[in-house]
Scaffold this motif. Structure first.
Motif, mmCIF file in Angstrom:
data_model
loop_
_atom_site.group_PDB
_atom_site.id
_atom_site.type_symbol
_atom_site.label_atom_id
_atom_site.label_comp_id
_atom_site.label_asym_id
_atom_site.label_seq_id
_atom_site.Cartn_x
_atom_site.Cartn_y
_atom_site.Cartn_z
ATOM 1 N N LEU A 64 0.826 -1.208 0.000
ATOM 2 C CA LEU A 64 0.000 0.000 0.000
ATOM 3 C C LEU A 64 0.862 1.260 0.000
ATOM 4 N N ALA A 65 1.942 1.217 0.772
ATOM 5 C CA ALA A 65 2.863 2.359 0.903
ATOM 6 C C ALA A 65 4.279 1.827 0.731
ATOM 7 N N PRO A 66 4.802 1.853 -0.489
ATOM 8 C CA PRO A 66 6.113 1.246 -0.781
ATOM 9 C C PRO A 66 7.260 1.743 0.100
ATOM 10 N N LYS A 67 7.161 2.931 0.650
ATOM 11 C CA LYS A 67 8.208 3.472 1.520
ATOM 12 C C LYS A 67 7.783 3.424 2.985
ATOM 13 N N ALA A 68 7.049 2.389 3.355
ATOM 14 C CA ALA A 68 6.453 2.310 4.691
ATOM 15 C C ALA A 68 7.484 2.404 5.810
ATOM 16 N N LYS A 69 8.574 1.663 5.709
ATOM 17 C CA LYS A 69 9.572 1.675 6.784
ATOM 18 C C LYS A 69 10.210 3.057 6.927
ATOM 19 N N MET A 70 10.472 3.712 5.809
ATOM 20 C CA MET A 70 11.043 5.057 5.850
ATOM 21 C C MET A 70 10.046 6.045 6.463
ATOM 22 N N LEU A 71 8.773 5.931 6.075
ATOM 23 C CA LEU A 71 7.744 6.815 6.609
ATOM 24 C C LEU A 71 7.538 6.575 8.099
ATOM 25 N N GLN A 72 7.657 5.320 8.526
ATOM 26 C CA GLN A 72 7.523 4.994 9.945
ATOM 27 C C GLN A 72 8.625 5.664 10.752
ATOM 28 N N ARG A 73 9.833 5.670 10.218
ATOM 29 C CA ARG A 73 10.938 6.362 10.900
ATOM 30 C C ARG A 73 10.711 7.871 10.893
ATOM 31 N N GLU A 74 10.209 8.391 9.788
ATOM 32 C CA GLU A 74 9.994 9.828 9.661
ATOM 33 C C GLU A 74 8.937 10.330 10.632
ATOM 34 N N ILE A 75 7.893 9.548 10.837
ATOM 35 C CA ILE A 75 6.800 10.017 11.684
ATOM 36 C C ILE A 75 7.200 10.077 13.155
ATOM 37 N N ARG A 76 8.261 9.389 13.522
ATOM 38 C CA ARG A 76 8.719 9.429 14.908
ATOM 39 C C ARG A 76 9.261 10.790 15.302
ATOM 40 N N ALA A 77 9.557 11.629 14.320
ATOM 41 C CA ALA A 77 10.043 12.980 14.604
ATOM 42 C C ALA A 77 8.898 13.924 14.985
ATOM 43 N N HIS A 78 7.673 13.452 14.873
ATOM 44 C CA HIS A 78 6.498 14.278 15.169
ATOM 45 C C HIS A 78 5.785 13.742 16.413
ATOM 46 N N LYS A 79 5.075 14.621 17.083
ATOM 47 C CA LYS A 79 4.313 14.256 18.274
ATOM 48 C C LYS A 79 2.857 14.677 18.106
ATOM 49 N N PRO A 80 1.909 13.868 18.611
ATOM 50 C CA PRO A 80 0.483 14.263 18.556
ATOM 51 C C PRO A 80 0.186 15.370 19.561
ATOM 52 N N ARG A 81 0.421 16.589 19.146
ATOM 53 C CA ARG A 81 0.220 17.749 20.021
ATOM 54 C C ARG A 81 0.186 19.007 19.155
#
Length: 234
Positions: A213-230
């Protein structure tokens, strides 16, 4: 899910949460500073406590990073709003007004005053919620139809320790803080939860399907860790 609240010297209060489908111990801190250790049902609570102790330095760093951001007049909020804080010494109480593109806070106090900041954060959350309820249902429906991953229901909530979740009944819950993320990461979170409609875990099979579904899933998973739900100034 079984939970237990414990006090760990040098760290503070920690929620230990046993959850079905969890295979590993996972440590997280939400936007309000609450520390949570998720663990499989077969792992003793003592093991989770010892794990938290080994990450004490990381926890302290995250607590500093999670301190509430100071909101200034002119910052962007979500995808469509701008925050405007105006000082008016003639009024007695702080006033808030929202429209489709702006959040207005009018106050007799300076913008850095704690009372003004609290109202500004509350108003910005209302703006994010309004945006999320307008945008996310359409985006989820579109991606679900495009990839053939049906779901039962969507709920939009104030999630502060994760971006989304999916129940065994295929009910997807999304955080309205998603409106703070780039569009590519918003789509990634939605696809991640759609993949959970078939796999309620993070097994190799789950990642295999998600990467379709998202060919760059692992990269996106690492990228989203730089953000916080706030609320964060954009």
């Amino acid at each position: 899910m079984a939970t237990r609240l414990v006090f760990i010297e040098g760290i503070g209060q920690v929620t230990l949460a046993r959850r079905h489908g969890t295979r590993n111990i996972r440590l997280s801190i939400n936007a309000s500073g609450r520390i949570r250790v998720g663990l499989p049902y077969w792992v003793p609570y003592k093991t989770a406590i010892n794990f938290a102790k080994t990450r004490q330095d990381w926890i302290a760093e995250q607590q500093i990073l999670n301190q509430r951001a100071v909101l200034r007049s002119g910052v962007r909020v979500g995808k469509a709003h701008t925050l405007y804080i105006n000082m008016d010494p003639k009024i007695k109480n702080i006033k808030i007004r929202l429209d489709t593109t702006a959040v207005y806070v009018t106050s007799p106090h300076e913008e850095t005053d704690a009372r003004v900041q609290q109202k500004a954060h509350q108003a910005c959350e209302r703006a994010l919620s309004a945006e999320a309820n307008k945008i996310l249902p359409h985006r989820l429906k579109s991606l679900s139809s495009l990839h053939g991953y049906p779901y039962k229901e969507l709920k939009i909530r104030k999630l502060t320790s994760r971006w989304g979740s999916c129940s065994s009944q295929k009910t997807i819950t999304l955080s309205y803080y998603l409106m703070q993320l780039p569009w590519g990461l918003i789509d990634y979170v939605i696809l991640h939860e759609l993949a959970h409609t078939r796999h309620l875990n993070h097994s190799p099979i789950f990642w295999r399907d998600l990467e379709k579904l998202a060919p760059k899933a692992k990269m996106l998973q690492r990228e989203i860790r730089a953000h916080k739900p706030r609320i964060q100034p954009i």
